[in-house]
Design a protein around this motif. Structure first.
Motif, PDB file in Angstrom:
ATOM      1  N   SER A  26       0.808  -1.221   0.000  1.00  0.00           N
ATOM      2  CA  SER A  26       0.000   0.000   0.000  1.00  0.00           C
ATOM      3  C   SER A  26       0.842   1.273   0.000  1.00  0.00           C
ATOM      4  O   SER A  26       0.353   2.342  -0.383  1.00  0.00           O
ATOM      5  CB  SER A  26      -0.943   0.005   1.199  1.00  0.00           C
ATOM      6  N   SER A  29       0.919   2.915  -3.451  1.00  0.00           N
ATOM      7  CA  SER A  29      -0.309   3.640  -3.797  1.00  0.00           C
ATOM      8  C   SER A  29      -0.424   4.942  -3.019  1.00  0.00           C
ATOM      9  O   SER A  29      -0.839   5.973  -3.555  1.00  0.00           O
ATOM     10  CB  SER A  29      -1.533   2.762  -3.528  1.00  0.00           C
ATOM     11  N   ALA A  30      -0.042   4.894  -1.742  1.00  0.00           N
ATOM     12  CA  ALA A  30      -0.112   6.104  -0.915  1.00  0.00           C
ATOM     13  C   ALA A  30       0.824   7.175  -1.455  1.00  0.00           C
ATOM     14  O   ALA A  30       0.477   8.371  -1.474  1.00  0.00           O
ATOM     15  CB  ALA A  30       0.235   5.769   0.536  1.00  0.00           C
ATOM     16  N   THR A  36      -4.260   6.488   2.684  1.00  0.00           N
ATOM     17  CA  THR A  36      -3.531   5.572   3.551  1.00  0.00           C
ATOM     18  C   THR A  36      -4.516   4.794   4.411  1.00  0.00           C
ATOM     19  O   THR A  36      -5.711   5.085   4.447  1.00  0.00           O
ATOM     20  CB  THR A  36      -2.573   6.343   4.461  1.00  0.00           C
ATOM     21  N   MET A  37      -3.999   3.796   5.135  1.00  0.00           N
ATOM     22  CA  MET A  37      -4.859   3.015   6.029  1.00  0.00           C
ATOM     23  C   MET A  37      -5.497   3.918   7.087  1.00  0.00           C
ATOM     24  O   MET A  37      -6.670   3.761   7.426  1.00  0.00           O
ATOM     25  CB  MET A  37      -4.054   1.902   6.693  1.00  0.00           C
ATOM     26  N   VAL A  95     -11.417   4.959  -2.423  1.00  0.00           N
ATOM     27  CA  VAL A  95     -10.237   4.657  -3.230  1.00  0.00           C
ATOM     28  C   VAL A  95     -10.481   5.007  -4.694  1.00  0.00           C
ATOM     29  O   VAL A  95      -9.601   5.567  -5.364  1.00  0.00           O
ATOM     30  CB  VAL A  95      -9.843   3.167  -3.084  1.00  0.00           C
ATOM     31  N   THR A 133       0.604  -7.984  -5.705  1.00  0.00           N
ATOM     32  CA  THR A 133       0.229  -6.796  -4.942  1.00  0.00           C
ATOM     33  C   THR A 133      -0.912  -7.097  -3.982  1.00  0.00           C
ATOM     34  O   THR A 133      -1.871  -7.789  -4.335  1.00  0.00           O
ATOM     35  CB  THR A 133      -0.165  -5.627  -5.869  1.00  0.00           C
ATOM     36  N   THR A 134      -0.795  -6.585  -2.783  1.00  0.00           N
ATOM     37  CA  THR A 134      -1.865  -6.700  -1.791  1.00  0.00           C
ATOM     38  C   THR A 134      -2.874  -5.569  -1.945  1.00  0.00           C
ATOM     39  O   THR A 134      -3.854  -5.517  -1.209  1.00  0.00           O
ATOM     40  CB  THR A 134      -1.274  -6.664  -0.368  1.00  0.00           C
ATOM     41  N   ASN A 135      -2.650  -4.669  -2.893  1.00  0.00           N
ATOM     42  CA  ASN A 135      -3.555  -3.543  -3.138  1.00  0.00           C
ATOM     43  C   ASN A 135      -4.712  -3.980  -4.035  1.00  0.00           C
ATOM     44  O   ASN A 135      -4.541  -4.824  -4.904  1.00  0.00           O
ATOM     45  CB  ASN A 135      -2.820  -2.391  -3.824  1.00  0.00           C
ATOM     46  N   ASP A 137      -6.531  -1.386  -5.601  1.00  0.00           N
ATOM     47  CA  ASP A 137      -6.665  -0.324  -6.597  1.00  0.00           C
ATOM     48  C   ASP A 137      -6.025  -0.780  -7.905  1.00  0.00           C
ATOM     49  O   ASP A 137      -5.349  -1.808  -7.968  1.00  0.00           O
ATOM     50  CB  ASP A 137      -6.019   0.970  -6.088  1.00  0.00           C
ATOM     51  N   TYR A 260       5.808  -2.318   1.141  1.00  0.00           N
ATOM     52  CA  TYR A 260       5.106  -3.446   1.752  1.00  0.00           C
ATOM     53  C   TYR A 260       5.622  -3.634   3.181  1.00  0.00           C
ATOM     54  O   TYR A 260       6.835  -3.638   3.411  1.00  0.00           O
ATOM     55  CB  TYR A 260       5.343  -4.705   0.914  1.00  0.00           C
TER      56      TYR A 260
END
Length: 346
Positions: A26, A29-30, A36-37, A95, A133-135, A137, A260
């Protein structure tokens, strides 16, 4: 041993090879402008519950969000709870708005994401670049397409895309026209993206996965942080992406880890042992998580580059962790992917 900047650059270059597997978290992306989270947690607090009848169920979760990180707070949400659908809907909406802003800026030439330059660099050393990717988006997909490189998403189609991993893979294979001779398929250059937490363009339609580039009035197939991640991670198509992503990690000759935090249990069961067995790895992040620091301590061959704060000059700076040493490089943001590519991956 004293680690010099040239040593770092050589290690970076050696970390990008035909067998490199890239893991994107993430943080990437941020950095591009997505929430962000903590920002998503604030959005949930300001928005939920959408259904007033769920207020009593939401209250203890909201209390947790005020005291701990998003993933820990959502651990109490059961996968069957109607609150989960509200969380997915609210997170996706937030998002998507920010994602659209970034992609519009890409389309007008106002910005180019660093991942575009990265996949262009990967194309020089491999015909099939693997990115996990864990994202959920789509900035990574946009960055790859911006580089003019096709993507194996495991779906066939863009508006009514059916989940067909075999067919999607075959789109990038071709057979040379040679008479009276059996030949192996030739792989056309492309990027494979595995998304074990799902994607904003994945939907459940008639109980089957579908990929569509337009917003459908159907449940999105994304896994939010918390308990539901563990429960839903073994459903289709999440299980396919998780399994093949972990297989890619097991086979990797080197790992490139971007933004990550080493917090995902779906990947860590393979990533942790792979690092501890001595596999070369390059980690880039603005701030190392506590779990990342534990991995560095257990696998000193990893090169980790983190943003440095409070340097004497007050300029951009990078802290490097490598082979048991911690070295400050003042005056260069080598932890930043864009800077790293320009400085070390020409």
């Amino acid at each position: 041993m004293t680690v010099a900047l040239d040593d770092i650059k050589r290690e970076v270059q050696d970390s990008v090879t035909d067998g490199t597997v890239t893991i994107v978290g993430s943080g990437i992306s941020a950095e591009a402008g997505l929430p962000t989270m903590s920002e998503l947690a604030n959005t949930l607090l300001a928005t939920l519950p959408l259904n007033p009848a769920l207020a009593d169920d939401w209250e203890p979760i909201a209390d947790c969000l005020g005291r701990m990180d998003l993933e820990s707070a959502l651990d109490s949400v059961d996968a069957s709870s109607p609150l989960l659908a509200e969380i997915v809907q609210t997170v996706a909406k937030e998002v998507i708005v920010r994602e659209r802003e970034v992609i519009c800026r890409m389309a007008t030439g106002a910005v180019t994401l660093p991942c575009t330059a990265l996949v262009e660099r990967l194309r020089r050393v491999t015909r099939r670049a693997v990115i996990i990717t864990t994202n959920y988006d789509r900035l990574l997909e946009a960055a790859v397409e911006h580089a003019g490189i096709p993507i194996d998403t495991s779906f066939i189609g863009d508006y009514f895309g059916r989940f067909d991993p075999t067919g999607s893979k075959q789109l990038f294979q071709s057979l040379p026209r040679l008479r009276n001779r059996r030949v192996a398929a030739v792989t056309r250059p492309h990027v494979v993206i595995y998304k074990p937490h799902g994607s904003l363009d994945w939907y459940s339609v008639d109980d089957a996965p579908m990929r569509s580039l337009i917003n459908l009035d159907a449940p999105r197939l994304i896994i939010t942080p918390g308990r539901s991640k563990h429960e839903r991670g073994y459903e289709r198509p999440f299980d396919h992406h998780r399994a093949l992503g972990n297989t890619a990690i097991d086979a990797a000759s080197s790992l490139l880890v971007l933004g990550y935090g080493f917090n995902d249990s779906h990947l860590q069961t393979h990533l942790g042992p792979k690092l501890r067995e001595g596999t070369r790895a390059l980690v880039l992040t603005r701030t190392l998580s506590e779990k990342a620091r534990l991995e560095i301590a257990a696998a000193p061959q990893m090169l980790a580059l983190e943003r440095a704060h409070g340097t004497p000059s007050g300029n951009a700076a990078t802290t490097a962790y490598w082979r048991g040493e911690t070295v400050l490089f003042d005056g260069i943001d080598l932890w930043d992917l864009d800077t790293l590519i320009k400085e070390a991956l020409p």
